[in-house]
Design a protein around this motif. Structure first.
Motif, PDB file in Angstrom:
ATOM      1  N   GLY A 175      29.579  42.218  47.976  1.00 25.47           N
ATOM      2  CA  GLY A 175      29.481  43.131  46.855  1.00 25.47           C
ATOM      3  C   GLY A 175      30.757  43.033  46.032  1.00 25.47           C
ATOM      4  O   GLY A 175      31.802  42.618  46.542  1.00 25.47           O
ATOM      5  N   VAL A 176      30.687  43.394  44.753  1.00 22.61           N
ATOM      6  CA  VAL A 176      31.846  43.227  43.865  1.00 22.61           C
ATOM      7  C   VAL A 176      32.063  44.490  43.041  1.00 22.61           C
ATOM      8  O   VAL A 176      31.117  45.087  42.525  1.00 22.61           O
ATOM      9  CB  VAL A 176      31.647  42.022  42.926  1.00 22.61           C
ATOM     10  CG1 VAL A 176      32.849  41.873  41.981  1.00 22.61           C
ATOM     11  CG2 VAL A 176      31.433  40.741  43.718  1.00 22.61           C
ATOM     12  N   ILE A 177      33.315  44.888  42.921  1.00 24.32           N
ATOM     13  CA  ILE A 177      33.731  45.954  42.005  1.00 24.32           C
ATOM     14  C   ILE A 177      34.673  45.341  40.984  1.00 24.32           C
ATOM     15  O   ILE A 177      35.684  44.734  41.344  1.00 24.32           O
ATOM     16  CB  ILE A 177      34.479  47.086  42.738  1.00 24.32           C
ATOM     17  CG1 ILE A 177      33.637  47.699  43.853  1.00 24.32           C
ATOM     18  CG2 ILE A 177      34.942  48.153  41.734  1.00 24.32           C
ATOM     19  CD1 ILE A 177      32.461  48.504  43.406  1.00 24.32           C
ATOM     20  N   THR A 178      34.330  45.467  39.712  1.00 27.35           N
ATOM     21  CA  THR A 178      35.276  45.109  38.654  1.00 27.35           C
ATOM     22  C   THR A 178      35.646  46.395  37.914  1.00 27.35           C
ATOM     23  O   THR A 178      34.912  47.384  37.944  1.00 27.35           O
ATOM     24  CB  THR A 178      34.697  44.090  37.666  1.00 27.35           C
ATOM     25  OG1 THR A 178      33.507  44.625  37.070  1.00 27.35           O
ATOM     26  CG2 THR A 178      34.371  42.777  38.357  1.00 27.35           C
ATOM     27  N   PHE A 179      36.786  46.378  37.260  1.00 27.30           N
ATOM     28  CA  PHE A 179      37.218  47.556  36.495  1.00 27.30           C
ATOM     29  C   PHE A 179      38.192  47.092  35.428  1.00 27.30           C
ATOM     30  O   PHE A 179      38.680  45.958  35.452  1.00 27.30           O
ATOM     31  CB  PHE A 179      37.874  48.595  37.415  1.00 27.30           C
ATOM     32  CG  PHE A 179      39.183  48.141  38.025  1.00 27.30           C
ATOM     33  CD1 PHE A 179      40.389  48.509  37.459  1.00 27.30           C
ATOM     34  CD2 PHE A 179      39.205  47.325  39.149  1.00 27.30           C
ATOM     35  CE1 PHE A 179      41.600  48.087  38.003  1.00 27.30           C
ATOM     36  CE2 PHE A 179      40.404  46.903  39.709  1.00 27.30           C
ATOM     37  CZ  PHE A 179      41.603  47.278  39.132  1.00 27.30           C
ATOM     38  N   SER A 180      38.458  47.973  34.486  1.00 30.27           N
ATOM     39  CA  SER A 180      39.445  47.692  33.446  1.00 30.27           C
ATOM     40  C   SER A 180      40.684  48.529  33.699  1.00 30.27           C
ATOM     41  O   SER A 180      40.594  49.758  33.850  1.00 30.27           O
ATOM     42  CB  SER A 180      38.876  48.002  32.056  1.00 30.27           C
ATOM     43  OG  SER A 180      37.764  47.195  31.765  1.00 30.27           O
ATOM     44  N   PHE A 181      41.834  47.869  33.746  1.00 29.86           N
ATOM     45  CA  PHE A 181      43.084  48.605  33.897  1.00 29.86           C
ATOM     46  C   PHE A 181      43.285  49.570  32.726  1.00 29.86           C
ATOM     47  O   PHE A 181      42.738  49.371  31.627  1.00 29.86           O
ATOM     48  CB  PHE A 181      44.266  47.642  33.941  1.00 29.86           C
ATOM     49  CG  PHE A 181      44.484  46.983  35.278  1.00 29.86           C
ATOM     50  CD1 PHE A 181      44.753  47.736  36.417  1.00 29.86           C
ATOM     51  CD2 PHE A 181      44.451  45.601  35.398  1.00 29.86           C
ATOM     52  CE1 PHE A 181      44.983  47.129  37.644  1.00 29.86           C
ATOM     53  CE2 PHE A 181      44.671  44.980  36.623  1.00 29.86           C
ATOM     54  CZ  PHE A 181      44.933  45.750  37.754  1.00 29.86           C
ATOM     55  N   ARG A 182      44.083  50.582  32.937  1.00 29.45           N
ATOM     56  CA  ARG A 182      44.438  51.528  31.873  1.00 29.45           C
ATOM     57  C   ARG A 182      44.952  50.781  30.646  1.00 29.45           C
ATOM     58  O   ARG A 182      45.682  49.780  30.745  1.00 29.45           O
ATOM     59  CB  ARG A 182      45.486  52.533  32.366  1.00 29.45           C
ATOM     60  CG  ARG A 182      46.806  51.908  32.796  1.00 29.45           C
ATOM     61  CD  ARG A 182      47.729  52.939  33.422  1.00 29.45           C
ATOM     62  NE  ARG A 182      47.140  53.519  34.627  1.00 29.45           N
ATOM     63  CZ  ARG A 182      47.463  54.699  35.122  1.00 29.45           C
ATOM     64  NH1 ARG A 182      48.398  55.433  34.533  1.00 29.45           N
ATOM     65  NH2 ARG A 182      46.887  55.142  36.211  1.00 29.45           N
ATOM     66  N   GLY A 183      44.513  51.247  29.481  1.00 28.35           N
ATOM     67  CA  GLY A 183      44.911  50.592  28.241  1.00 28.35           C
ATOM     68  C   GLY A 183      44.101  49.356  27.909  1.00 28.35           C
ATOM     69  O   GLY A 183      44.337  48.720  26.878  1.00 28.35           O
TER      70      GLY A 183
END
Length: 276
Positions: free
Chosen positions: A78-86
């Motif tokens: 399974g994979v989690i991607t996210f966007s860093f703050r800013g």
């Protein structure tokens, strides 16, 4: 909303949510289920491993290179991607690796909340420095929570030390980060909002982080044609060990330079090592 996100993902479902970091910043995150069904006891639940992907500076969860890496990793876990703050649709302003450990912390905690018993992290460039420091702080009981612990860590194209200006791309990047005009260019041209505040205190350097991570396995990956951080950064990180080192011939920098073969090898290493 909190650090664990909204709701739970059902097996096989893609979920986009907003996480809340420990310092209150909203972070966009995406769950991509493993493309290969789990087998054996508990097969109806999530795959036993989640890989959390930390992008490089000016990236985001929706950038093509990050989505390509996530799709490759989803063949093994399974994979989690996210966007860093800013970055992307996340709030706040980038601190270029300092408070970003809180963003990763929220993403790893969400993976645990979704039911994944094992969680590996992989970071590219700035994200590489973040996964190393996050693992070190968690291992030392500083700033990491039990539910945000990691079981394997890989850093790709990561800097070994801060304030490096030895290449032309890094000198340009320092101008972008440290000057009002550069920050305006980053916001208007790259969609990246950067904090103008200086680090205080200066975060633990990546090479200082590596020896604190044991016994969690660490992999360092570096290209020998990296235009930002020469390969000595990879050697310096591995030498601080214990860590495994892959020097990739002909490879440039970070997620944009990683080919399909390397993505598959990374996925295999992360998925297999996390369950040892």
């Amino acid at each position: 909303m909190n650090a664990a996100g909204e709701g739970r993902a059902k097996p096989g479902s893609v979920v986009r949510t907003t996480l809340r970091t420990a310092d209150g910043v909203p972070i966009e995150a995406v769950h991509l289920p493993c493309a290969v069904p789990s087998e054996g006891p508990g097969a109806a639940g999530p795959h036993p491993v989640a890989i959390v992907v930390a992008h490089g500076f000016t990236g985001s969860a929706d950038r093509p290179a990050v989505r390509r890496a996530a799709a490759a990793f989803a063949q093994r876990a399974g994979v989690i991607t996210f966007s860093f703050r800013g970055h992307g649709r996340s709030g706040g302003r980038s601190t270029v690796g300092a408070r970003e450990v809180l963003d990763l912390d929220a993403a790893v905690a969400w993976a645990r909340a979704l039911g994944y018993p094992r969680v590996a992290t992989v970071g590219f460039s700035m994200g590489g420095s973040v996964v190393l420091r996050h693992a070190a702080l968690g291992a030392a009981g500083q700033g990491g929570r039990t539910e945000a612990r990691t079981d394997a860590v890989a850093a790709v194209s990561a800097p070994a030390r801060w304030y490096y200006r030895g290449t032309a791309p890094m000198r340009r990047l320092h101008w972008v980060v440290t000057t009002p005009a550069g920050r305006l260019v980053a916001r208007a041209g790259l969609g990246t909002r950067i904090s103008g505040a200086r680090w205080s205190p200066v975060p633990l350097a990546p090479y200082e982080s590596v020896p604190l991570i044991a016994p969690t396995p660490v992999l360092i990956v570096h290209g020998d044609r990296d235009p930002y951080f020469p390969v000595d950064h990879g050697h310096m990180l591995a030498a601080a060990g214990p860590a495994e080192l892959w020097v990739e011939p002909g490879m440039g920098h970070a997620e944009n330079a990683v080919d399909d073969d390397l993505l598959a090898r990374l996925a295999d290493w992360l998925a297999a090592t996390a369950v040892r």
